[in-house]
Design an enzyme around this catalytic site. Structure first.
Site, PDB file in Angstrom:
ATOM      1  N   ASN A 208       0.848  -1.202   0.000  1.00 49.84           N
ATOM      2  CA  ASN A 208       0.000   0.000   0.000  1.00 49.84           C
ATOM      3  C   ASN A 208       0.882   1.249   0.000  1.00 49.84           C
ATOM      4  O   ASN A 208       2.108   1.145  -0.025  1.00 49.84           O
ATOM      5  CB  ASN A 208      -0.945  -0.024   1.210  1.00 49.84           C
ATOM      6  CG  ASN A 208      -0.159  -0.099   2.502  1.00 49.84           C
ATOM      7  OD1 ASN A 208       0.565   0.817   2.856  1.00 49.84           O
ATOM      8  ND2 ASN A 208      -0.267  -1.224   3.202  1.00 49.84           N
ATOM      9  N   PHE A 324      -4.701   3.082  14.565  1.00 49.42           N
ATOM     10  CA  PHE A 324      -5.023   4.088  13.558  1.00 49.42           C
ATOM     11  C   PHE A 324      -6.079   3.473  12.655  1.00 49.42           C
ATOM     12  O   PHE A 324      -6.111   2.260  12.478  1.00 49.42           O
ATOM     13  CB  PHE A 324      -3.788   4.466  12.728  1.00 49.42           C
ATOM     14  CG  PHE A 324      -3.057   5.659  13.270  1.00 49.42           C
ATOM     15  CD1 PHE A 324      -2.337   5.578  14.441  1.00 49.42           C
ATOM     16  CD2 PHE A 324      -3.095   6.879  12.599  1.00 49.42           C
ATOM     17  CE1 PHE A 324      -1.669   6.686  14.951  1.00 49.42           C
ATOM     18  CE2 PHE A 324      -2.440   7.990  13.088  1.00 49.42           C
ATOM     19  CZ  PHE A 324      -1.719   7.898  14.267  1.00 49.42           C
ATOM     20  N   LYS A 342     -11.067  -4.448  18.751  1.00 48.58           N
ATOM     21  CA  LYS A 342      -9.643  -4.692  18.988  1.00 48.58           C
ATOM     22  C   LYS A 342      -9.199  -4.291  20.409  1.00 48.58           C
ATOM     23  O   LYS A 342      -8.016  -4.291  20.712  1.00 48.58           O
ATOM     24  CB  LYS A 342      -8.808  -3.965  17.933  1.00 48.58           C
ATOM     25  CG  LYS A 342      -9.215  -4.341  16.488  1.00 48.58           C
ATOM     26  CD  LYS A 342      -8.245  -3.833  15.445  1.00 48.58           C
ATOM     27  CE  LYS A 342      -8.801  -4.072  14.040  1.00 48.58           C
ATOM     28  NZ  LYS A 342      -7.787  -4.025  12.983  1.00 48.58           N
TER      29      LYS A 342
HETATM   30  O1  PMT Z   1       2.688   6.180   6.556  1.00 47.86           O
HETATM   31  P1  PMT Z   1       2.070   7.474   6.072  1.00 47.86           P
HETATM   32  O2  PMT Z   1       2.263   7.702   4.594  1.00 47.86           O
HETATM   33  O3  PMT Z   1       2.484   8.665   6.897  1.00 47.86           O
HETATM   34  O4  PMT Z   1       0.487   7.336   6.248  1.00 47.86           O
HETATM   35  C1  PMT Z   1      -0.079   7.253   7.519  1.00 47.86           C
HETATM   36  C2  PMT Z   1      -1.254   6.260   7.547  1.00 47.86           C
HETATM   37  C3  PMT Z   1      -2.357   6.743   6.634  1.00 47.86           C
HETATM   38  C4  PMT Z   1      -0.770   4.875   7.108  1.00 47.86           C
HETATM   39  C5  PMT Z   1      -1.744   6.183   9.029  1.00 47.86           C
HETATM   40  O5  PMT Z   1      -2.157   7.452   9.437  1.00 47.86           O
HETATM   41  C6  PMT Z   1      -2.882   5.187   9.197  1.00 47.86           C
HETATM   42  O6  PMT Z   1      -4.035   5.491   9.017  1.00 47.86           O
HETATM   43  N1  PMT Z   1      -2.527   3.927   9.568  1.00 47.86           N
HETATM   44  C7  PMT Z   1      -3.468   2.807   9.666  1.00 47.86           C
HETATM   45  C8  PMT Z   1      -3.654   2.205   8.339  1.00 47.86           C
HETATM   46  C9  PMT Z   1      -4.529   0.962   8.392  1.00 47.86           C
HETATM   47  O7  PMT Z   1      -4.048  -0.100   8.093  1.00 47.86           O
HETATM   48  O8  PMT Z   1      -5.752   1.129   8.817  1.00 47.86           O
HETATM   49  P2  PMT Z   1      -6.837  -0.049   9.009  1.00 47.86           P
HETATM   50  O9  PMT Z   1      -8.086   0.684   9.277  1.00 47.86           O
HETATM   51  O10 PMT Z   1      -6.763  -0.982   7.858  1.00 47.86           O
HETATM   52  O11 PMT Z   1      -6.350  -0.804  10.294  1.00 47.86           O
HETATM   53  C10 PMT Z   1      -6.743  -0.419  11.599  1.00 47.86           C
HETATM   54  C11 PMT Z   1      -5.676  -0.734  12.589  1.00 47.86           C
HETATM   55  O12 PMT Z   1      -5.456  -2.150  12.645  1.00 47.86           O
HETATM   56  C12 PMT Z   1      -4.327  -0.088  12.289  1.00 47.86           C
HETATM   57  O13 PMT Z   1      -3.781   0.375  13.499  1.00 47.86           O
HETATM   58  C13 PMT Z   1      -3.507  -1.245  11.714  1.00 47.86           C
HETATM   59  O14 PMT Z   1      -2.114  -1.097  12.006  1.00 47.86           O
HETATM   60  C14 PMT Z   1      -4.094  -2.453  12.420  1.00 47.86           C
HETATM   61  N2  PMT Z   1      -4.030  -3.716  11.652  1.00 47.86           N
HETATM   62  C15 PMT Z   1      -4.724  -3.831  10.495  1.00 47.86           C
HETATM   63  C16 PMT Z   1      -4.701  -5.041   9.811  1.00 47.86           C
HETATM   64  C17 PMT Z   1      -3.950  -6.117  10.332  1.00 47.86           C
HETATM   65  N3  PMT Z   1      -3.900  -7.281   9.714  1.00 47.86           N
HETATM   66  N4  PMT Z   1      -3.274  -5.954  11.472  1.00 47.86           N
HETATM   67  C18 PMT Z   1      -3.301  -4.777  12.147  1.00 47.86           C
HETATM   68  O15 PMT Z   1      -2.677  -4.637  13.183  1.00 47.86           O
END
Ligand code: PMT
Length: 399
Positions: A208, A324, A342
């Site tokens: 991504n 996040f 979570k």
């Molecule tokens: O890196 P940059 O370019 O500065 O951009 C920052 C960002 C947009 C990446 C950051 O601000 C952000 O939003 N990060 C979370 C991205 C994400 O994966 O979001 P999600 O909604 O898919 O996941 C929610 C949370 O679960 C996140 O904390 C993620 O780390 C976690 N996760 C998700 C999937 C997975 N299999 N394991 C996880 O731990």
């Protein structure tokens, strides 16, 4: 931000590395600091006073007797200073400072300062390792001054070893750390940042747009505020923040293993990484070839572990867990669901898909949502500034 409205005394002694102080001055000014340069007589033999006067936009203090006002000026300067950096610091000046000798403008001013002082020794390796020099540095450190270890490398005297003045950006970074309040002292912060990369074959992958900027900004801010920081990072093109332990990973499985192995020691866990929810079921060991007549390629994917959820299941009451959420729609609703699912204490929800927020941008706009349902809107700002607001909020909630 920390340098805004701050006045720094840049003290330069007579070493070949004095040329680096020109760049250090430029960086401090660029960061918003007011700077007054103080030079010893021998420093002036290496770089001319005019360069420092022009760049600092202030007169250089050098001769207590030549300048009739200087005898009082050095006390005024000492009173006004928010920080002092002696770079480069020769063995001679270090000895005088350790002994409390006041025989020139620099040593006299430094006897009067009460603000934080950083001394950056720079000299030949044998001189640096000399017991007397080490003893003098120990004295200054015990007195509460900060000593910045010199770098190792080829020195002006053609020997190789410790004694080089660190690069100006590094010295500026450490002055910033010295001026930052240490409200995370004693805390261990575990952060994940960047993307994960899931192989399709040896040359292709699923990933991504995460640049790591948001996570690295938090790691940098936490280190400056006194935390021990471990940063588990996917592949990004960013320098490791000074003082941060960085662990490189590629896949979600690798990130999960490293995050879980560091979990028990962490007080605060912040999961900024953009993790691939799915990975190719069967990554090929050889490059997938284009076959004549095939207009489609179906890639079978399997779910990755949800690392944040695993951490949420294991976390203790003392640990503070932040996720996040990157959403393109229904930001609040989706983020609030993730808090419950979570077991998070807080989630930073950012709408992604715009140029100035979320992935790759230097700025971000988030809504912080807490486990009790309350929320806080943070306007668009630099990721570095946002990092400090996140830490402020976490500390407030932990209290
Ligand atoms: O890196 P940059 O370019 O500065 O951009 C920052 C960002 C947009 C990446 C950051 O601000 C952000 O939003 N990060 C979370 C991205 C994400 O994966 O979001 P999600 O909604 O898919 O996941 C929610 C949370 O679960 C996140 O904390 C993620 O780390 C976690 N996760 C998700 C999937 C997975 N299999 N394991 C996880 O731990």
């Amino acid at each position: 931000m920390i340098f805004q409205n701050k006045h720094i005394l840049l003290c330069i002694t007579g070493g070949i590395a004095a040329y680096k102080s020109v760049e250090l001055l430029r960086l401090l000014k660029k960061a918003g600091a007011g700077v007054t340069v103080i030079m010893t007589e021998s420093a002036k033999k290496f770089v001319g006073i005019t360069t420092f006067e022009v760049l600092s936009e202030n007169p250089v203090l050098s001769d207590l007797y030549f300048d009739t006002e200087a005898s009082v000026k050095h006390i005024d300067l000492a009173k006004r200073a928010d920080a002092v950096v002696v770079a480069p610091a020769t063995a001679n000046t270090i000895a005088k400072l350790a002994a409390g000798i006041a025989d020139n403008a620099l040593t006299t001013t430094l006897l009067a300062v009460t603000c934080p002082v950083m001394v950056c020794p720079s000299m030949n390796t044998d001189m640096y390792q000399n017991l007397r020099v080490q003893r003098n540095l120990d004295i200054l450190e015990k007195d509460g001054w900060h000593i910045l270890d010199p770098d190792s490398g080829v020195l002006a005297c053609k020997t190789t070893g410790a004694g080089r003045l660190p690069e100006p950006w590094f010295i500026a970074d450490r002055i910033e750390a010295m001026l930052t309040r240490k409200d995370l002292k004693g805390k261990r912060v575990l952060i994940s940042a960047g993307p994960t990369v899931e192989a399709i074959d040896p040359v292709r992958y699923v990933s991504n747009h995460s640049s790591g900027k948001m996570g690295y900004a938090i790691a940098k801010a936490a280190e400056k505020r006194g935390a021990e920081v471990t940063l588990v990072s996917g592949p990004v093109h960013l320098e490791t923040p000074v003082g941060v332990e960085r662990i490189n990973i590629e896949t979600c499985d690798e990130m999960a293993a490293r995050m879980l192995s560091y979990l028990n020691d962490a007080d605060i866990i912040i999961k900024v990484a953009a993790v691939a929810d799915y990975k190719p079921v069967d990554p090929k060991s050889g490059k997938i070839k284009k076959k004549a007549g095939n207009t489609e390629l179906i890639l079978n994917m399997v779910e990755n572990p949800d690392i944040l959820k695993l951490i949420g299941e294991r976390k203790t009451k003392k640990q503070f867990l932040v996720g996040f959420a990157a959403e393109t729609e229904d930001l609040e609703k989706n983020a609030a669901l993730k808090i419950k699912k979570k077991n998070l204490d807080m989630i930073a929800a950012n709408l992604v898909g715009s140029k100035d927020s979320g992935f790759k941008a230097d700025t971000n706009k988030v809504k912080l949502i807490f486990k009790d349902g309350s929320s806080l809107d943070i306007p668009l700002m630099e990721k570095e500034e946002l990092a400090n607001i996140l830490i402020d909020t976490i500390l407030e909630k932990m209290r």
